[in-house]
Design a protein around this motif. Structure first.
Motif, PDB file in Angstrom:
ATOM      1  N   THR A   4     -89.000 -51.910  11.166  1.00 19.91           N
ATOM      2  CA  THR A   4     -88.181 -51.096  12.057  1.00 19.91           C
ATOM      3  C   THR A   4     -88.883 -50.928  13.393  1.00 19.91           C
ATOM      4  N   LEU A   5     -88.109 -50.677  14.438  1.00 22.70           N
ATOM      5  CA  LEU A   5     -88.707 -50.425  15.747  1.00 22.70           C
ATOM      6  C   LEU A   5     -88.857 -48.915  15.963  1.00 22.70           C
ATOM      7  N   SER A   6     -90.028 -48.524  16.390  1.00 25.25           N
ATOM      8  CA  SER A   6     -90.333 -47.130  16.704  1.00 25.25           C
ATOM      9  C   SER A   6     -90.774 -47.038  18.153  1.00 25.25           C
ATOM     10  N   ILE A   7     -90.394 -45.950  18.807  1.00 22.12           N
ATOM     11  CA  ILE A   7     -90.904 -45.667  20.161  1.00 22.12           C
ATOM     12  C   ILE A   7     -91.467 -44.248  20.180  1.00 22.12           C
ATOM     13  N   ILE A   8     -92.709 -44.128  20.601  1.00 24.93           N
ATOM     14  CA  ILE A   8     -93.278 -42.813  20.889  1.00 24.93           C
ATOM     15  C   ILE A   8     -92.933 -42.511  22.344  1.00 24.93           C
ATOM     16  N   LYS A   9     -92.132 -41.463  22.545  1.00 24.35           N
ATOM     17  CA  LYS A   9     -91.483 -41.209  23.837  1.00 24.35           C
ATOM     18  C   LYS A   9     -92.430 -40.531  24.835  1.00 24.35           C
ATOM     19  N   GLU A  78     -91.664 -50.782   2.554  1.00 24.55           N
ATOM     20  CA  GLU A  78     -90.473 -50.706   1.705  1.00 24.55           C
ATOM     21  C   GLU A  78     -89.480 -49.741   2.340  1.00 24.55           C
ATOM     22  N   GLY A  79     -88.260 -50.194   2.612  1.00 21.88           N
ATOM     23  CA  GLY A  79     -87.237 -49.323   3.194  1.00 21.88           C
ATOM     24  C   GLY A  79     -87.700 -48.682   4.497  1.00 21.88           C
ATOM     25  N   ALA A  80     -88.349 -49.472   5.339  1.00 13.27           N
ATOM     26  CA  ALA A  80     -89.001 -48.930   6.539  1.00 13.27           C
ATOM     27  C   ALA A  80     -88.045 -48.167   7.459  1.00 13.27           C
ATOM     28  N   VAL A  81     -86.798 -48.638   7.588  1.00 10.45           N
ATOM     29  CA  VAL A  81     -85.857 -47.981   8.515  1.00 10.45           C
ATOM     30  C   VAL A  81     -85.625 -46.531   8.088  1.00 10.45           C
ATOM     31  N   LEU A  82     -85.269 -46.354   6.826  1.00  9.37           N
ATOM     32  CA  LEU A  82     -84.984 -45.004   6.321  1.00  9.37           C
ATOM     33  C   LEU A  82     -86.244 -44.158   6.229  1.00  9.37           C
ATOM     34  N   LYS A  83     -87.308 -44.786   5.761  1.00 13.96           N
ATOM     35  CA  LYS A  83     -88.564 -44.045   5.621  1.00 13.96           C
ATOM     36  C   LYS A  83     -89.014 -43.505   6.979  1.00 13.96           C
ATOM     37  N   ASN A  84     -88.909 -44.348   8.022  1.00 16.67           N
ATOM     38  CA  ASN A  84     -89.299 -43.889   9.355  1.00 16.67           C
ATOM     39  C   ASN A  84     -88.423 -42.730   9.807  1.00 16.67           C
ATOM     40  N   ARG A  85     -87.117 -42.828   9.534  1.00 10.86           N
ATOM     41  CA  ARG A  85     -86.228 -41.741   9.963  1.00 10.86           C
ATOM     42  C   ARG A  85     -86.533 -40.442   9.215  1.00 10.86           C
ATOM     43  N   GLU A  86     -86.999 -40.559   7.968  1.00  9.85           N
ATOM     44  CA  GLU A  86     -87.431 -39.359   7.230  1.00  9.85           C
ATOM     45  C   GLU A  86     -88.663 -38.742   7.885  1.00  9.85           C
ATOM     46  N   VAL A  87     -89.608 -39.587   8.272  1.00 11.22           N
ATOM     47  CA  VAL A  87     -90.840 -39.080   8.895  1.00 11.22           C
ATOM     48  C   VAL A  87     -90.524 -38.457  10.256  1.00 11.22           C
ATOM     49  N   MET A  88     -89.541 -39.056  10.990  1.00  6.67           N
ATOM     50  CA  MET A  88     -89.157 -38.534  12.308  1.00  6.67           C
ATOM     51  C   MET A  88     -88.503 -37.161  12.225  1.00  6.67           C
ATOM     52  N   GLY A  89     -87.616 -36.970  11.247  1.00  4.48           N
ATOM     53  CA  GLY A  89     -86.832 -35.734  11.155  1.00  4.48           C
ATOM     54  C   GLY A  89     -85.579 -35.803  11.999  1.00  4.48           C
ATOM     55  N   ALA A  90     -84.758 -34.773  11.919  1.00  2.00           N
ATOM     56  CA  ALA A  90     -83.465 -34.745  12.605  1.00  2.00           C
ATOM     57  C   ALA A  90     -83.634 -34.832  14.120  1.00  2.00           C
ATOM     58  N   THR A  91     -82.607 -35.383  14.793  1.00  2.41           N
ATOM     59  CA  THR A  91     -82.617 -35.578  16.246  1.00  2.41           C
ATOM     60  C   THR A  91     -82.996 -34.296  16.988  1.00  2.41           C
ATOM     61  N   ASN A 112     -87.527 -35.572  22.337  1.00  2.00           N
ATOM     62  CA  ASN A 112     -87.767 -35.396  20.905  1.00  2.00           C
ATOM     63  C   ASN A 112     -88.792 -36.381  20.331  1.00  2.00           C
ATOM     64  N   SER A 113     -89.707 -36.815  21.179  1.00  2.00           N
ATOM     65  CA  SER A 113     -90.988 -37.444  20.777  1.00  2.00           C
ATOM     66  C   SER A 113     -90.938 -38.851  20.198  1.00  2.00           C
ATOM     67  N   VAL A 114     -89.861 -39.194  19.471  1.00  2.00           N
ATOM     68  CA  VAL A 114     -89.814 -40.519  18.840  1.00  2.00           C
ATOM     69  C   VAL A 114     -88.393 -41.074  18.804  1.00  2.00           C
ATOM     70  N   HIS A 115     -88.322 -42.381  18.794  1.00  2.00           N
ATOM     71  CA  HIS A 115     -87.089 -43.123  18.498  1.00  2.00           C
ATOM     72  C   HIS A 115     -87.346 -43.985  17.274  1.00  2.00           C
ATOM     73  N   GLY A 116     -86.324 -44.154  16.438  1.00  2.00           N
ATOM     74  CA  GLY A 116     -86.421 -45.105  15.337  1.00  2.00           C
ATOM     75  C   GLY A 116     -85.099 -45.814  15.154  1.00  2.00           C
ATOM     76  N   SER A 117     -85.142 -47.108  14.847  1.00  2.00           N
ATOM     77  CA  SER A 117     -83.907 -47.877  14.624  1.00  2.00           C
ATOM     78  C   SER A 117     -83.084 -47.214  13.523  1.00  2.00           C
ATOM     79  N   ASP A 118     -81.746 -47.373  13.602  1.00  2.00           N
ATOM     80  CA  ASP A 118     -80.889 -46.678  12.633  1.00  2.00           C
ATOM     81  C   ASP A 118     -80.388 -47.567  11.495  1.00  2.00           C
ATOM     82  N   ALA A 119     -80.687 -48.871  11.529  1.00  2.09           N
ATOM     83  CA  ALA A 119     -80.268 -49.782  10.454  1.00  2.09           C
ATOM     84  C   ALA A 119     -81.083 -51.068  10.579  1.00  2.09           C
ATOM     85  N   PRO A 120     -81.205 -51.842   9.500  1.00  2.00           N
ATOM     86  CA  PRO A 120     -81.969 -53.090   9.578  1.00  2.00           C
ATOM     87  C   PRO A 120     -81.458 -54.050  10.657  1.00  2.00           C
ATOM     88  N   GLU A 121     -80.144 -54.093  10.884  1.00  2.05           N
ATOM     89  CA  GLU A 121     -79.577 -55.011  11.885  1.00  2.05           C
ATOM     90  C   GLU A 121     -79.997 -54.590  13.298  1.00  2.05           C
TER      91      GLU A 121
END
Ligand code: GTP
Ligand code: MG
Length: 138
Positions: A4-9, A78-91, A112-121
């Motif tokens: 997944t792509l992550s951005i530290i803002k 494993e499941g990096a997209v969802l796992k990252n969004r869990e670590v990020m927390g709500a928008t 809000n400090s971080v961006h994370g992709s919302d799906a594998p595509e």
């Protein structure tokens, strides 16, 4: 294995939080397989966030993303997209679960400090926006 792509803002790089945020990713089992600190031009920020161009906050969002350095990174696991969004927390940090990056560090729904992709595509598209194949070292 998923990536997944992550951005530290800019709000987070400004406050020297890159290491603390990366520790949360690594503690959750995500591997940082590519990472670079860059400054986006306004045009690049508009291109990256083109899906949000009709939203009322588009100008604010893109100006903010171009306002200082960002750290763009590829996280793998494993499941990096969802796992990252869990670590990020709500928008909105007010809604973010305790212990998440946004609960601990985000200043507002915009900064809000971080961006994370919302799906594998979208992850594949966003990774290709910032990285070439030889920069990804699994
Ligand atoms: P991202 O991982 O950054 O995509 O966050 P998200 O998927 O949780 O949120 P969404 O895709 O809906 O919005 C993208 C980004 O736009 C958010 O992360 C915020 O930085 C920003 N954003 C969303 N809503 C607002 C808003 O009401 N005001 C401002 N200024 N920015 C907003
Ligand atoms: Mg999003």
């Amino acid at each position: 294995i998923e990536r997944t792509l992550s951005i530290i803002k800019p709000d987070a790089t400004r406050r020297n939080l890159t290491g603390k945020i990366n520790a949360k990713f690594e503690d959750a089992g995500l591997r940082i397989v590519a990472q670079k600190r860059i400054q986006l031009s306004l045009q690049q920020a508009q291109q990256f966030y083109a899906v949000h161009s009709a939203r009322p906050f588009f100008g604010e969002l893109t100006e903010f993303m171009a306002s200082g350095p960002v750290v763009v990174q590829v996280l793998e696991g494993e499941g990096a997209v969802l796992k990252n969004r869990e670590v990020m927390g709500a928008t909105n940090p007010k809604d973010a679960a305790p212990g998440t990056v946004r609960a601990e560090f985000a200043e507002s729904v915009g900064e809000n400090s971080v961006h994370g992709s919302d799906a594998p595509e979208t992850a594949a598209q966003e990774i290709a926006f910032f990285f070439s194949g030889i920069e990804l070292v699994g």
